[in-house]
Design an enzyme around this catalytic site. Structure first.
Site, PDB file in Angstrom:
ATOM      1  N   HIS A   1       0.860  -1.192   0.000  1.00 38.11           N
ATOM      2  CA  HIS A   1       0.000   0.000   0.000  1.00 38.11           C
ATOM      3  C   HIS A   1       0.893   1.239   0.000  1.00 38.11           C
ATOM      4  O   HIS A   1       1.348   1.705   1.035  1.00 38.11           O
ATOM      5  CB  HIS A   1      -0.927   0.011   1.228  1.00 38.11           C
TER       6      HIS A   1
ATOM      7  N   GLU B   1     -11.019   4.213   6.810  1.00 37.50           N
ATOM      8  CA  GLU B   1      -9.974   5.141   7.261  1.00 37.50           C
ATOM      9  C   GLU B   1     -10.699   6.311   7.935  1.00 37.50           C
ATOM     10  O   GLU B   1     -10.706   7.432   7.451  1.00 37.50           O
ATOM     11  CB  GLU B   1      -9.139   5.636   6.063  1.00 37.50           C
TER      12      GLU B   1
ATOM     13  N   HIS C   1      -6.063   0.287   4.947  1.00 43.15           N
ATOM     14  CA  HIS C   1      -6.260   0.857   6.291  1.00 43.15           C
ATOM     15  C   HIS C   1      -7.184   0.004   7.177  1.00 43.15           C
ATOM     16  O   HIS C   1      -6.753  -0.524   8.179  1.00 43.15           O
ATOM     17  CB  HIS C   1      -6.767   2.305   6.257  1.00 43.15           C
TER      18      HIS C   1
ATOM     19  N   ASP D   1       2.121   6.898   2.117  1.00 44.53           N
ATOM     20  CA  ASP D   1       2.694   8.054   1.411  1.00 44.53           C
ATOM     21  C   ASP D   1       3.971   8.527   2.100  1.00 44.53           C
ATOM     22  O   ASP D   1       4.051   9.674   2.562  1.00 44.53           O
ATOM     23  CB  ASP D   1       1.683   9.204   1.404  1.00 44.53           C
TER      24      ASP D   1
END
Ligand code: NAG
Ligand code: NAG
Ligand code: NAG
Ligand code: NAG
Ligand code: ZN
Length: 518
Positions: A118, A363, A388, A446
């Site tokens: 992810h 999330e 998530h 990220d």
């Protein structure tokens, strides 16, 4: 008088008392041992079901485990002192440097971690690379719009706009008078990074606002034909340096433009990713490769979602080896929900077409609100994994069904922390999930947005913060091998990837022994 009832009673009473006394004293001795043995077996039962509880370590691994656990115990007991400091309890952006001093972290960084499942394609490579390798180009332009948003463009001729004054970044830089300060300013706008997150972001909406703004800035630099492939190569370089063997990116695939502004197709973007990852794997035989999960923004209407679903189907059919599925991204709390897009999301199955889903779902902290049901819809839509799944503990029935179907949750601890779902990672829902051995993988979402690279920082948080004091090398080995197990690779590929990881793992164990075994 022996036969009198009272004597009989006295006898019985007496023997009862004797018996009872014996019982107490015997029970006392026996009880503590029994108790302790029951206690031991309960602990063992609990350990057996945790993530890694079923992993049997070989002799070398056991030695390495004792090295690792010595470091871990030292760090944790120090942290648990009244004036101690436990990094997973604090916002990652304020403790990154501290984490990197840890022996446990250094161990994890060297450890072959398998797959990153992810991770978003425009926040994978270091912003420092973008600043150094892209913004110094003479064809790189920038403007600051009325809202303070930085926009970038690579183009042959100076862009003109009445809204925003375009200049080369180099002109901005030289006008600023101090290029290192200017580059720090760029870094601040290409990320959500700050030394004072609590001051900078007072709510989830505020941090998501900066998050979106940073993406917009980054995409102006990355989504250009001159940069797109090089950025991806840099991302693979960083993942490889972090000892990751394989990656499945959540990929927007542009729109990428060239220096004349001509828009490239998504096919072009997939082809570039493919060329880059093939070349990279060839140059680095210990790296297996990369695949994409095509993503689109959830903030759109049903009609455009339908065309995205069809685009995903087309791309997957055209590139079956590299485009593995579909997902929606963007702040879940702002919606719309998966249910809202049902007509589009049911389209493939209703037409006998296979389109694997990898939904971001749950999330959110908002239990019972409409977005909170996304986990349920992800399950009903037969998602392959869940991104998530932060809300999972509030849905025990869904959790049970997901477990029965062996659908893994992609846990991104640092992302959830810096985007303010949770402060202290010991309170993250993946802690109980690991305690019950729920299928999960660790990833970084990220990393470039908050000053991380690869997935080691997230592995550290999982190992120290989510897994508790007893998580050990077996836990880490399970997390790494499960990342391969839950990857969207075909059967033959999976076996080859597993073999490649195992080889790297064995080398790692030998290296650790050589360096640290007395
Ligand atoms: C990025 O810049 C460095 C030097 O700053 C250079 O060595 C490297 O080749 C560049 N990479 C790409 C992909 O442009
Ligand atoms: C630029 O700013 C930094 C940080 O304030 C300072 O250390 C450095 O000396 C400055 N450089 C120049 C050339 O003024
Ligand atoms: C980002 O850019 C804006 C607009 O120029 C500026 O006000 C802000 O300070 C920058 N952010 C950081 C963190 O440097
Ligand atoms: C999900 O899978 C089940 C079991 O294979 C199937 O019955 C159902 O139709 C599928 N649903 C969708 C939306 O694909
Ligand atoms: Zn994500």
């Amino acid at each position: 008088m022996y036969g009198s009832p009272s004597a009989t009673f006295a006898f019985f009473a007496c023997s009862f008392l004797l018996f009872f006394n014996d019982y107490i004293s015997i029970a006392k001795a026996e009880d503590k041992n029994t108790y302790l043995s029951k206690r031991r077996s309960l602990l063992q039962e609990e350990w057996k079901i945790t993530t890694g509880g079923g992993v049997v370590l070989n002799a070398d691994e056991l030695k390495v485990n004792s090295i690792l656990m010595k470091w871990k115990a030292a760090e944790m007991s120090e942290a648990a002192k009244p004036k101690g400091f436990f990094p997973p309890a604090y916002n990652f952006m304020t403790v990154k440097a501290k984490i990197e001093e840890s022996d446990v972290f250094r161990f994890i960084k060297k450890m072959p971690k398998g797959a990153a499942l992810h991770i978003h394609d425009t926040s994978m490579a270091s912003p420092h690379w973008l600043i150094r390798n892209v913004t110094y180009r003479p064809d790189c332009y920038m403007c600051i719009d009325k809202t303070g948003q930085l926009l970038f463009r690579l183009t042959k001729s100076q862009p003109v706009s009445s809204q925003c004054k375009w200049d080369t970044v180099n002109q901005y830089r030289s006008r600023s008078g101090n290029s290192s300060l200017f580059d720090a300013y760029l870094y601040g706008n290409l990320t959500i990074f700050t030394d004072h997150p609590a001051k900078a972001y007072r709510s989830q909406y505020e941090v998501w606002h900066q998050f979106g703004s940073a993406f917009q800035a980054v995409e102006g630099l990355v989504f250009n034909t001159e940069i797109f492939g090089a950025y991806f190569e840099q991302a693979l370089t960083e993942l490889y340096a972090d000892n990751v063997q394989y990656v499945e990116t959540r990929a927007l695939l542009g729109p990428v433009v060239d220096l004349n502004g001509a828009v490239q197709t998504k096919d072009w973007a997939v082809t570039v990713y493919n060329e880059v990852q093939h070349k990279f794997s060839k140059q680095h035989p210990a790296f297996f490769g990369a695949k994409s999960i095509y993503i689109t923004q959830r903030s759109k209407d049903l009609v455009s979602m339908m065309s995205d679903v069809k685009e995903a189907i087309r791309l997957r059919e055209k590139f079956p080896d590299s485009v593995v599925g579909f997902d929606l991204v963007g702040m879940e709390d702002q919606g719309p929900t998966l249910e809202y897009f049902l007509d589009a999301l049911l389209y493939p199955s209703q037409n006998g077409i296979k389109l694997p889903y990898f939904f971001h779902a749950g999330e959110t902290d908002w239990e019972g609100m409409s977005v909170d049901a996304n986990i349920l819809d992800a399950l009903l839509l037969n998602t392959s994994r869940i991104g998530h799944g932060y809300a999972i503990m509030k849905h025990p029935h869904i959790r049970k069904l997901l477990r029965e179907r062996d659908i893994a949750i992609e846990v991104n601890p640092i992302s959830n922390q810096v985007l303010m779902l949770v402060d202290d990672l010991r309170n993250h829902p993946a802690a109980p999930l690991m305690a019950e051995g729920f299928p999960l993988v660790i990833s970084s979402d990220d990393p470039a947005m908050w000053g991380s690279t690869g997935i080691s920082h997230d592995f550290y948080e999982a190992f120290m913060g989510l897994g508790g004091a007893w998580a050990n090398l077996a836990t880490l080995k399970k997390l790494a091998s499960d990342s391969i197990r839950y990857s969207a690779t075909g059967q033959t590929e999976k076996a080859a990837l597993y073999k490649l990881w195992q080889k790297a793992w064995d080398v790692f164990i030998k290296d650790m022994l050589r360096q640290h075994w007395p």
